[in-house]
Scaffold this motif. Structure first.
Motif, PDB file in Angstrom:
ATOM      1  N   TYR A 180       0.266  -3.381  12.342  1.00 36.37           N
ATOM      2  CA  TYR A 180      -0.537  -2.194  12.667  1.00 36.37           C
ATOM      3  C   TYR A 180      -0.471  -1.107  11.589  1.00 36.37           C
ATOM      4  CZ  TYR A 180      -0.913  -4.301  17.247  1.00 36.37           C
ATOM      5  OH  TYR A 180      -1.185  -5.159  18.267  1.00 36.37           O
TER       6      TYR A 180
ATOM      7  N   SER B  31      -3.555   6.667  -0.159  1.00 33.30           N
ATOM      8  CA  SER B  31      -3.495   5.995   1.145  1.00 33.30           C
ATOM      9  C   SER B  31      -4.517   4.871   1.235  1.00 33.30           C
ATOM     10  CB  SER B  31      -3.732   7.001   2.269  1.00 33.30           C
ATOM     11  OG  SER B  31      -2.717   7.980   2.271  1.00 33.30           O
TER      12      SER B  31
ATOM     13  N   TRP C 190       4.977  -3.697   4.345  1.00 30.32           N
ATOM     14  CA  TRP C 190       4.761  -2.264   4.551  1.00 30.32           C
ATOM     15  C   TRP C 190       5.483  -1.418   3.518  1.00 30.32           C
ATOM     16  CZ3 TRP C 190       8.772   1.026   5.361  1.00 30.32           C
ATOM     17  CH2 TRP C 190       9.987   0.459   5.754  1.00 30.32           C
TER      18      TRP C 190
ATOM     19  N   TRP D 180      -2.328  -0.730   9.078  1.00 31.37           N
ATOM     20  CA  TRP D 180      -3.666  -0.279   8.708  1.00 31.37           C
ATOM     21  C   TRP D 180      -4.092   0.936   9.522  1.00 31.37           C
ATOM     22  CZ3 TRP D 180      -7.758  -0.317  12.151  1.00 31.37           C
ATOM     23  CH2 TRP D 180      -7.576  -1.058  13.326  1.00 31.37           C
TER      24      TRP D 180
ATOM     25  N   GLY E 143      -2.375  -3.445   2.134  1.00 31.44           N
ATOM     26  CA  GLY E 143      -1.995  -3.998   3.439  1.00 31.44           C
ATOM     27  C   GLY E 143      -2.954  -5.071   3.904  1.00 31.44           C
ATOM     28  N   LEU E 144      -4.224  -4.925   3.559  1.00 32.94           N
ATOM     29  CA  LEU E 144      -5.208  -5.932   3.944  1.00 32.94           C
ATOM     30  C   LEU E 144      -4.991  -7.255   3.214  1.00 32.94           C
ATOM     31  CD1 LEU E 144      -8.456  -3.742   4.131  1.00 32.94           C
ATOM     32  CD2 LEU E 144      -7.013  -4.545   6.020  1.00 32.94           C
TER      33      LEU E 144
ATOM     34  N   TRP F 105      -2.451   3.924   7.953  1.00 31.86           N
ATOM     35  CA  TRP F 105      -3.148   4.297   6.710  1.00 31.86           C
ATOM     36  C   TRP F 105      -4.458   5.027   7.013  1.00 31.86           C
ATOM     37  CZ3 TRP F 105      -0.205   4.831   2.940  1.00 31.86           C
ATOM     38  CH2 TRP F 105       0.805   3.929   2.632  1.00 31.86           C
ATOM     39  N   LEU F 106      -5.213   4.560   8.010  1.00 32.37           N
ATOM     40  CA  LEU F 106      -6.466   5.230   8.372  1.00 32.37           C
ATOM     41  C   LEU F 106      -6.220   6.658   8.861  1.00 32.37           C
ATOM     42  CD1 LEU F 106      -8.600   2.469  10.153  1.00 32.37           C
ATOM     43  CD2 LEU F 106      -8.999   3.543   7.930  1.00 32.37           C
TER      44      LEU F 106
ATOM     45  N   GLN G 144       3.511  -1.493   0.404  1.00 30.90           N
ATOM     46  CA  GLN G 144       2.293  -0.689   0.593  1.00 30.90           C
ATOM     47  C   GLN G 144       2.592   0.780   0.328  1.00 30.90           C
ATOM     48  OE1 GLN G 144       0.476  -1.348   4.459  1.00 30.90           O
ATOM     49  NE2 GLN G 144       1.048  -3.518   4.407  1.00 30.90           N
TER      50      GLN G 144
ATOM     51  N   LEU H  65      -3.787   1.092   2.144  1.00 26.86           N
ATOM     52  CA  LEU H  65      -4.555   0.336   3.134  1.00 26.86           C
ATOM     53  C   LEU H  65      -5.068  -0.977   2.549  1.00 26.86           C
ATOM     54  CD1 LEU H  65      -6.085   0.124   5.867  1.00 26.86           C
ATOM     55  CD2 LEU H  65      -7.952   1.364   4.775  1.00 26.86           C
TER      56      LEU H  65
END
Length: 155
Positions: free
Chosen positions: A5, A36, A49, A7, A43-44, A10-11, A52, A40
């Motif tokens: 989770y 950021s 983490w 992502w 991470g994709l 990051w959003l 990232q 993200l």
């Protein structure tokens, strides 16, 4: 679970940084938001983490050091160079309307305004008569601090 989770985190960070940037216009939070975005994207691609976070920090610092200064110059390039308020009055000339002494008097400034005035402590003169020219050297509250303008003798 955190990696799955990340992502969402990051959003949220991107939205928070972008919102703060809208209010500050200092370009720092824009660079953090772009960092950021890098976090993200990493991470994709399945990066852990902690990596990232490192990628986001490195990208943000690199952008702050390289992209932010030219963006700030561009943003401030169109600033109005005209002096205003007290800054516009310093150095203004005027004429004495009511005799100016170290304790008070009145002058009409070049912009047409009539101000209470007093002689600056740097002048040795005791008073300046009506009609003489003065120069504003400072503003003290609502009082213009003035010095007499020296007259040049024609040659």
């Amino acid at each position: 679970m955190l990696t799955q989770y990340a992502w969402i985190v990051w959003l949220v960070l991107i939205l928070v940084f972008a919102t703060i940037e809208v209010f500050t216009l200092e370009m720092t939070f824009l660079m953090l938001a772009l960092g950021s975005v890098a976090g993200l994207l990493s991470g994709l691609f399945g990066i852990p983490w902690w990596a990232q976070f490192i990628i986001a920090a490195v990208v943000a610092v690199a952008l702050i050091l390289t992209l932010r200064p030219p963006l700030l110059r561009l943003l401030r390039r169109g600033g109005d160079p005209t002096r205003s308020n007290i800054d516009a009055l310093i150095g203004a000339d005027g004429s004495v309307v009511r005799t100016v002494t170290p304790s008070g008097g009145q002058v009409r400034l070049q912009n047409g305004e009539i101000w209470t005035a007093r002689l600056s402590p740097i002048t040795e003169q005791l008073d300046v008569a009506v009609g003489q020219r003065v120069l504003v050297t400072g503003i003290d509250g609502a009082t213009a601090v003035v010095v007499p303008v020296e007259r040049s003798t024609p040659q």
